[in-house]
Design a protein around this motif. Sequence first.
Motif, PDB file in Angstrom:
ATOM      1  N   ASP A  23       0.832  -1.214   0.000  1.00 52.93           N
ATOM      2  CA  ASP A  23       0.000   0.000   0.000  1.00 52.93           C
ATOM      3  C   ASP A  23       0.864   1.261   0.000  1.00 52.93           C
ATOM      4  O   ASP A  23       0.562   2.234  -0.706  1.00 52.93           O
ATOM      5  CB  ASP A  23      -0.935   0.020   1.209  1.00 52.93           C
ATOM      6  N   SER A  99      -4.540  -4.372  -3.229  1.00 57.43           N
ATOM      7  CA  SER A  99      -4.193  -2.969  -3.008  1.00 57.43           C
ATOM      8  C   SER A  99      -4.719  -2.085  -4.135  1.00 57.43           C
ATOM      9  O   SER A  99      -5.229  -0.989  -3.883  1.00 57.43           O
ATOM     10  CB  SER A  99      -2.672  -2.831  -2.892  1.00 57.43           C
ATOM     11  N   GLU A 102      -8.072  -1.212  -3.443  1.00 53.33           N
ATOM     12  CA  GLU A 102      -8.204  -0.679  -2.090  1.00 53.33           C
ATOM     13  C   GLU A 102      -8.842  -1.677  -1.126  1.00 53.33           C
ATOM     14  O   GLU A 102      -9.722  -1.347  -0.340  1.00 53.33           O
ATOM     15  CB  GLU A 102      -8.934   0.658  -2.123  1.00 53.33           C
TER      16      GLU A 102
END
Length: 133
Positions: A23, A99, A102
Motif C-alpha cells: 500500500d 491494493s 483498495e
Amino acid sequence: MSSTANKLSNLDSALAHLADVVDQRRDAFKAGTADPKTSYTALLFSKGDNGILKKIGEEATEAVMAAKDVRSSSLSSEQKKLFVGEMADLWFHCLIALSQFELRPEDVIAELDRRLGTSGIEEKAARKAANKE
C-alpha cells in the motif's frame, strides 16, 4: 496461545505487514515518488487493472505447473521449494491486486472466516442463487 494459533497470528501479521508495504508503494507511485524503472511494485501499478490481473493469471499458471512437477518428479524436495516460490509469487501479486482495488488481506480472511463451517457446495450454490437475483 497454542502453536497453531501462534503460527496463524504470525501469518496474519506477515500478510498485513507485506500489505502495508504494498500500500505504501502504491501510494508512492500515485504521488509520483516511486519510479516504475526502479521499483517492481511501481511497475505493476503502472500497468493498471488489466496488467495486474494478467500478471496474476501468469503467476497462477506457473504455480499450477510447479505443482504438477512436484507430483511427477523424483526430485520432489527441490520441486516443492520451486512450488512454494511460485505460490509466494502468486500471493504477492494477489496482494498487489487487493491494493489496486483498495482492499486488504484482512478482507479475504474475513470472507474465509464467514465461510468457515459452511459446505463449499452449499456456499457456491448460495452465491449462484444470489447472482441470479
